[in-house]
Scaffold this active site. Structure first.
Site, mmCIF file in Angstrom:
data_model
loop_
_atom_site.group_PDB
_atom_site.id
_atom_site.type_symbol
_atom_site.label_atom_id
_atom_site.label_comp_id
_atom_site.label_asym_id
_atom_site.label_seq_id
_atom_site.Cartn_x
_atom_site.Cartn_y
_atom_site.Cartn_z
ATOM 1 N N GLU A 124 0.949 -1.220 -0.055
ATOM 2 C CA GLU A 124 -0.114 -0.195 0.015
ATOM 3 C C GLU A 124 1.057 1.342 -0.020
ATOM 4 O OE1 GLU A 124 -3.431 0.343 -0.060
ATOM 5 O OE2 GLU A 124 -4.052 -1.511 0.175
ATOM 6 N N HIS B 98 -3.818 -3.265 -8.265
ATOM 7 C CA HIS B 98 -5.277 -3.766 -8.057
ATOM 8 C C HIS B 98 -6.236 -3.801 -8.860
ATOM 9 C CE1 HIS B 98 -8.091 -3.900 -4.110
ATOM 10 N NE2 HIS B 98 -8.036 -4.966 -4.708
ATOM 11 N N ASP C 102 -6.918 1.447 -8.419
ATOM 12 C CA ASP C 102 -5.588 1.784 -8.040
ATOM 13 C C ASP C 102 -4.503 0.708 -8.296
ATOM 14 O OD1 ASP C 102 -7.256 -0.040 -6.090
ATOM 15 O OD2 ASP C 102 -5.410 -0.131 -4.806
#
Length: 306
Positions: free
Chosen positions: A175, A213, A223
């Site tokens: 992330e 993703h 994303d």
């Protein structure tokens, strides 16, 4: 003589009087209703025990304190409990020589869509979120590992890539602290490059297996954003990119839908896949139709990697 006789009469009368009084009392008691007789069981049942309410409140408070200090299990503890549960107690056990734990074969990159690294870390630590990732990288380049690489994170969700529908079981999630509407800072990308190089070397992850993703879940996720430098990553061997200086028209028999499917995209919703493809490789065109230029880019990727 008369004196002695008088004394004897008085004594006898006294005894008679005492006996009479005693007999009267006994008769009076026996003539009362039998319900007034209290049995031992009734005494036990009807006895009210005095409870120290202050002591009881203290016990309740102490129990509440015990409940509050019980910490949730760590991912390592959960994994260990699962490992123990995997032992069949009904069978004999003889350990084999060759085995392994979950080995990651993919890396999936996300942006957080949140406002800070602290907020993202908090999201991955509260029970109700039910999401997690292996790494979080801040805008300043700080790298925080939140799960062991060999543990299964909850970052991919529903989707498919090729014949893989359970991406969580075969991937590492990363992330990037970014709200989705801003460029990725240089310090953040540099830290990402170092981490990707470590993961690729350690787990022998193929170049094509570094995906976003949105690649896995077109139409559901977008994303990392269009600001993400996929070209720069591909130059280092993390993901794929086309050669803008070697583009050529696709032949007449080239089927772009088949090419997208070969890359790994789920073609159940072709328009969503086209949007994701252009979002990643074209960036400045968000239409839902593949132009001739788009087809040249796709054909170059096809020739180069597939």
């Amino acid at each position: 003589m008369l004196k002695n006789t008088g004394r004897l009469v008085v004594a006898v009368c006294g005894v008679v009087f005492l006996i009479g009084c005693s007999t009267a009392k006994k008769t009076k008691v026996l003539q009362q209703p039998t319900t007034s007789v209290i049995t031992p069981s009734a005494i036990v049942e009807n006895t009210v025990v005095n409870v120290d309410t202050l002591l009881e409140e203290t016990k309740v408070d102490s129990q509440r304190q015990v409940v509050q200090v019980v910490a949730p299990l760590t991912p390592e503890e959960i994994a260990w409990n699962m490992f123990r549960a995997g032992i069949n107690k009904q069978a004999d056990f003889a350990a084999a020589m060759y085995y392994d734990v979950r080995k990651p074969h993919f890396v999936m990159i996300h942006h957080t869509s949140q406002t800070s690294m602290a907020q993202t870390i908090r999201t991955f630590q509260v029970p109700h979120s039910k999401v997690s990732s292996h790494y979080v990288i801040g805008r300043d380049g700080r790298v925080v590992q939140m799960l062991n690489d060999y543990l299964r994170g909850w970052h991919a969700g529903r989707g498919s890539w090729g014949n893989i529908t359970d991406m969580n079981s075969v991937s590492i999630g990363i992330e990037l602290d970014n709200n989705g509407n801003e460029p990725f800072p240089e310090a953040q990308i540099k830290s990402l490059m170092v981490l990707l190089d470590t993961l690729k070397t350690k787990y022998t992850i193929p170049q094509k297996n570094f995906i976003g993703h949105s690649d896995f879940a077109p139409g559901r996720k977008d994303d990392p954003s269009a600001f993400f430098p996929w070209e720069r990553l591909a130059q280092r061997g993390f993901g794929i990119w086309y050669n803008p200086n070697a583009l050529m028209p696709a032949p007449a028999n080239f089927n772009p839908m088949d090419a997208l499917k070969l890359m790994g995209y789920d073609m159940t919703r072709p328009e969503s896949v086209i949007r994701v493809f252009k979002h990643k490789y074209i960036k400045n065109d968000r239409t839902l139709v593949l132009t001739e230029y788009d087809k040249m880019v796709l054909y170059d990727l096809y020739r180069k990697y597939y």
